[in-house]
Every structure is written in structure tokens, then in C-alpha cells.
Design a protein around this motif. Structure first.
Motif, PDB file in Angstrom:
ATOM      1  N   SER A 122       3.916  -4.542 -18.676  1.00 26.49           N
ATOM      2  CA  SER A 122       4.521  -4.652 -17.349  1.00 26.49           C
ATOM      3  C   SER A 122       3.660  -5.592 -16.518  1.00 26.49           C
ATOM      4  CB  SER A 122       4.627  -3.281 -16.686  1.00 26.49           C
ATOM      5  OG  SER A 122       3.346  -2.717 -16.521  1.00 26.49           O
ATOM      6  N   CYS A 123       4.295  -6.325 -15.635  1.00 29.21           N
ATOM      7  CA  CYS A 123       3.533  -7.287 -14.847  1.00 29.21           C
ATOM      8  C   CYS A 123       4.211  -7.537 -13.511  1.00 29.21           C
ATOM      9  CB  CYS A 123       3.346  -8.592 -15.606  1.00 29.21           C
ATOM     10  SG  CYS A 123       4.851  -9.316 -16.214  1.00 29.21           S
ATOM     11  N   GLY A 124       3.466  -8.128 -12.626  1.00 32.03           N
ATOM     12  CA  GLY A 124       3.977  -8.448 -11.294  1.00 32.03           C
ATOM     13  C   GLY A 124       3.597  -7.382 -10.293  1.00 32.03           C
ATOM     14  N   GLY A 125       3.820  -7.672  -9.045  1.00 33.89           N
ATOM     15  CA  GLY A 125       3.516  -6.717  -7.990  1.00 33.89           C
ATOM     16  C   GLY A 125       2.032  -6.648  -7.691  1.00 33.89           C
ATOM     17  N   ALA A 126       1.675  -5.650  -6.921  1.00 35.14           N
ATOM     18  CA  ALA A 126       0.283  -5.473  -6.513  1.00 35.14           C
ATOM     19  C   ALA A 126      -0.537  -4.869  -7.645  1.00 35.14           C
ATOM     20  CB  ALA A 126       0.228  -4.555  -5.300  1.00 35.14           C
ATOM     21  N   PRO A 127      -1.848  -5.133  -7.663  1.00 41.17           N
ATOM     22  CA  PRO A 127      -2.712  -4.485  -8.651  1.00 41.17           C
ATOM     23  C   PRO A 127      -2.696  -2.967  -8.464  1.00 41.17           C
ATOM     24  CG  PRO A 127      -3.860  -6.289  -7.553  1.00 41.17           C
ATOM     25  CD  PRO A 127      -2.559  -6.089  -6.835  1.00 41.17           C
ATOM     26  N   LEU A 128      -2.981  -2.240  -9.524  1.00 40.97           N
ATOM     27  CA  LEU A 128      -2.928  -0.779  -9.478  1.00 40.97           C
ATOM     28  C   LEU A 128      -3.846  -0.202  -8.406  1.00 40.97           C
ATOM     29  CD1 LEU A 128      -2.750   0.165 -13.258  1.00 40.97           C
ATOM     30  CD2 LEU A 128      -0.938   0.243 -11.556  1.00 40.97           C
ATOM     31  N   SER A 129      -5.002  -0.809  -8.195  1.00 42.30           N
ATOM     32  CA  SER A 129      -5.922  -0.294  -7.180  1.00 42.30           C
ATOM     33  C   SER A 129      -5.286  -0.341  -5.789  1.00 42.30           C
ATOM     34  CB  SER A 129      -7.233  -1.074  -7.195  1.00 42.30           C
ATOM     35  OG  SER A 129      -6.985  -2.448  -6.933  1.00 42.30           O
ATOM     36  N   ILE A 130      -4.533  -1.385  -5.487  1.00 37.64           N
ATOM     37  CA  ILE A 130      -3.868  -1.512  -4.191  1.00 37.64           C
ATOM     38  C   ILE A 130      -2.744  -0.485  -4.067  1.00 37.64           C
ATOM     39  CG2 ILE A 130      -2.543  -3.056  -2.693  1.00 37.64           C
ATOM     40  CD1 ILE A 130      -5.498  -3.862  -3.049  1.00 37.64           C
ATOM     41  N   VAL A 131      -1.962  -0.304  -5.134  1.00 38.10           N
ATOM     42  CA  VAL A 131      -0.885   0.694  -5.114  1.00 38.10           C
ATOM     43  C   VAL A 131      -1.473   2.085  -4.922  1.00 38.10           C
ATOM     44  CG1 VAL A 131       0.986   1.742  -6.447  1.00 38.10           C
ATOM     45  CG2 VAL A 131       0.636  -0.732  -6.519  1.00 38.10           C
ATOM     46  N   ARG A 132      -2.569   2.363  -5.611  1.00 33.86           N
ATOM     47  CA  ARG A 132      -3.230   3.666  -5.497  1.00 33.86           C
ATOM     48  C   ARG A 132      -3.681   3.907  -4.039  1.00 33.86           C
ATOM     49  NH1 ARG A 132      -6.749   3.307  -9.634  1.00 33.86           N
ATOM     50  NH2 ARG A 132      -5.251   4.237 -11.039  1.00 33.86           N
ATOM     51  N   GLN A 133      -4.305   2.893  -3.421  1.00 29.70           N
ATOM     52  CA  GLN A 133      -4.737   3.012  -2.022  1.00 29.70           C
ATOM     53  C   GLN A 133      -3.541   3.246  -1.100  1.00 29.70           C
ATOM     54  OE1 GLN A 133      -6.825  -0.629  -1.233  1.00 29.70           O
ATOM     55  NE2 GLN A 133      -8.805   0.181  -1.902  1.00 29.70           N
ATOM     56  N   TYR A 134      -2.462   2.545  -1.334  1.00 25.67           N
ATOM     57  CA  TYR A 134      -1.259   2.689  -0.504  1.00 25.67           C
ATOM     58  C   TYR A 134      -0.722   4.121  -0.580  1.00 25.67           C
ATOM     59  CZ  TYR A 134       3.524   2.105   1.145  1.00 25.67           C
ATOM     60  OH  TYR A 134       4.704   2.240   1.821  1.00 25.67           O
ATOM     61  N   ILE A 135      -0.648   4.661  -1.785  1.00 28.88           N
ATOM     62  CA  ILE A 135      -0.142   6.022  -1.967  1.00 28.88           C
ATOM     63  C   ILE A 135      -1.085   7.031  -1.318  1.00 28.88           C
ATOM     64  CG2 ILE A 135       0.376   7.815  -3.693  1.00 28.88           C
ATOM     65  CD1 ILE A 135       1.413   5.513  -5.494  1.00 28.88           C
ATOM     66  N   GLU A 136      -2.392   6.849  -1.500  1.00 28.07           N
ATOM     67  CA  GLU A 136      -3.373   7.764  -0.891  1.00 28.07           C
ATOM     68  C   GLU A 136      -3.297   7.719   0.630  1.00 28.07           C
ATOM     69  OE1 GLU A 136      -7.124   6.519  -2.470  1.00 28.07           O
ATOM     70  OE2 GLU A 136      -6.807   7.527  -4.381  1.00 28.07           O
ATOM     71  N   GLY A 137      -2.928   6.575   1.195  1.00 28.01           N
ATOM     72  CA  GLY A 137      -2.892   6.399   2.651  1.00 28.01           C
ATOM     73  C   GLY A 137      -1.637   6.902   3.324  1.00 28.01           C
ATOM     74  N   GLN A 138      -0.722   7.519   2.596  1.00 25.76           N
ATOM     75  CA  GLN A 138       0.489   8.041   3.198  1.00 25.76           C
ATOM     76  C   GLN A 138       0.160   9.231   4.109  1.00 25.76           C
ATOM     77  OE1 GLN A 138       3.771   6.597   2.619  1.00 25.76           O
ATOM     78  NE2 GLN A 138       2.233   5.082   2.076  1.00 25.76           N
ATOM     79  N   LYS A 139       0.906   9.373   5.193  1.00 24.79           N
ATOM     80  CA  LYS A 139       0.666  10.462   6.160  1.00 24.79           C
ATOM     81  C   LYS A 139       1.387  11.712   5.670  1.00 24.79           C
ATOM     82  CE  LYS A 139       0.070   7.302   9.940  1.00 24.79           C
ATOM     83  NZ  LYS A 139       0.647   6.676  11.102  1.00 24.79           N
ATOM     84  N   ARG A 140       0.660  12.511   4.938  1.00 23.24           N
ATOM     85  CA  ARG A 140       1.215  13.748   4.368  1.00 23.24           C
ATOM     86  C   ARG A 140       1.343  14.816   5.454  1.00 23.24           C
ATOM     87  NH1 ARG A 140      -0.539  15.968  -1.364  1.00 23.24           N
ATOM     88  NH2 ARG A 140       0.795  17.804  -1.450  1.00 23.24           N
ATOM     89  N   PRO A 141       2.488  15.465   5.533  1.00 24.28           N
ATOM     90  CA  PRO A 141       2.604  16.526   6.547  1.00 24.28           C
ATOM     91  C   PRO A 141       1.723  17.718   6.231  1.00 24.28           C
ATOM     92  CG  PRO A 141       4.561  16.454   5.176  1.00 24.28           C
ATOM     93  CD  PRO A 141       3.702  15.313   4.774  1.00 24.28           C
ATOM     94  N   ILE A 142       1.260  18.359   7.282  1.00 25.76           N
ATOM     95  CA  ILE A 142       0.350  19.504   7.100  1.00 25.76           C
ATOM     96  C   ILE A 142       1.130  20.789   7.092  1.00 25.76           C
ATOM     97  CG2 ILE A 142      -1.612  20.724   8.060  1.00 25.76           C
ATOM     98  CD1 ILE A 142      -2.516  18.046   9.204  1.00 25.76           C
TER      99      ILE A 142
END
Length: 142
Positions: A122-142
Motif C-alpha cells: 500500500s502506498c500514498g497518503g501520510a506516513p503512519l507516524s502522522i496518521v497515528r498522531q492525528y488519531i491520538e489527537g482526537q478530542k475523545r468525549p469524557i
């Protein structure tokens, strides 16, 4: 899509999906025998473009050497990549054998053009490290 985003021509849409899937494929000739010349590679590309069209897939890039070919395909999520690969290898093998019988027989491949194995990445898009950071940065409800 939200009006604040510029439309990306690479993102294809269906009824319930937006996707941008690319795969880098490599097919190797049986026993890594040097089969291809420029004329055969051009014909192989034509055949593979036709197969991709039937699968509603776009062949973005194609190139090769004497013993292998590289493809960059843009495919929809409804396509099983293994089925696309099976068709690409099978159809191209049949057509190239029929059209270049003498040349292929002199090389000694028999009835099979491609090795059973292949590479698919698979190829294209953002590197996995960037995708991982994006997912971690989501505002999860408490």
C-alpha cells in the motif's frame, strides 16, 4: 465534503464511501528469465490497462525491466486486490503467450509467464507516524 476543504481529485467517491487507495505491485517472470523487450512491455501495459478498466481501477504508472514489471494502481475498496492481481497476471500471460509465442518459447518458460509470487504494497497518503498522531489527537468525549 465540507466547503472549507479543497476537493482532492485523487479522492474517489461512491454512494457511501470516499477512498484514495493505491497499491504498488511487482510481478516477476518465472525463474526471473529475461523475457521483455520494449515492444513487449508496451503491449503488456496495454493489456494491464484494459484489465484495470474492467475492474474500475486506474493504472497510474507502469514500467519494467527484462524480468519484472512494476504497477501503481488506484483501486476502489470493493475490489479484492488478490482478484485484481490474479486477473492482471492471468490475462497478460495468455495474451502475451499468444502474441509472442516464438519469443517466449525460445526463452524456455513453457506455458507460464509469471512466477506464482508477487509483491503488493500500500502506498500514498501520510506516513503512519502522522496518521497515528492525528488519531491520538482526537478530542475523545469524557
Amino acid at each position: 465534503m465540507s466547503p472549507r476543504w479543497e476537493p482532492n481529485p485523487d479522492i474517489r467517491t461512491g454512494r457511501h464511501v470516499a477512498h484514495n487507495l493505491h497499491a504498488h505491485l511487482v510481478f516477476v517472470t518465472k525463474y526471473r528469465k529475461g523475457v521483455f523487450d520494449d515492444v513487449m512491455l508496451k503491449r503488456c501495459e496495454e493489456i494491464m490497462r484494459e484489465v484495470c478498466d474492467k475492474f474500475e481501477t486506474e493504472l497510474r504508472e507502469f514500467n519494467g525491466e527484462t524480468d519484472h514489471v512494476h504497477l501503481l494502481v488506484h483501486y476502489p475498496p470493493k475490489i479484492a486486490l488478490s482478484k485484481l492481481i490474479n486477473s492482471l497476471k492471468g490475462v497478460s500471460s495468455r495474451y502475451l503467450h499468444a502474441e509472442y509465442t516464438g519469443h517466449i518459447n525460445r526463452i524456455g518458460l513453457g506455458p507460464v509467464l509469471w512466477s506464482r509470487s508477487y509483491f503488493a504494497g500500500s502506498c500514498g497518503g501520510a506516513p503512519l507516524s502522522i496518521v497515528r498522531q492525528y488519531i491520538e489527537g482526537q478530542k475523545r468525549p469524557i
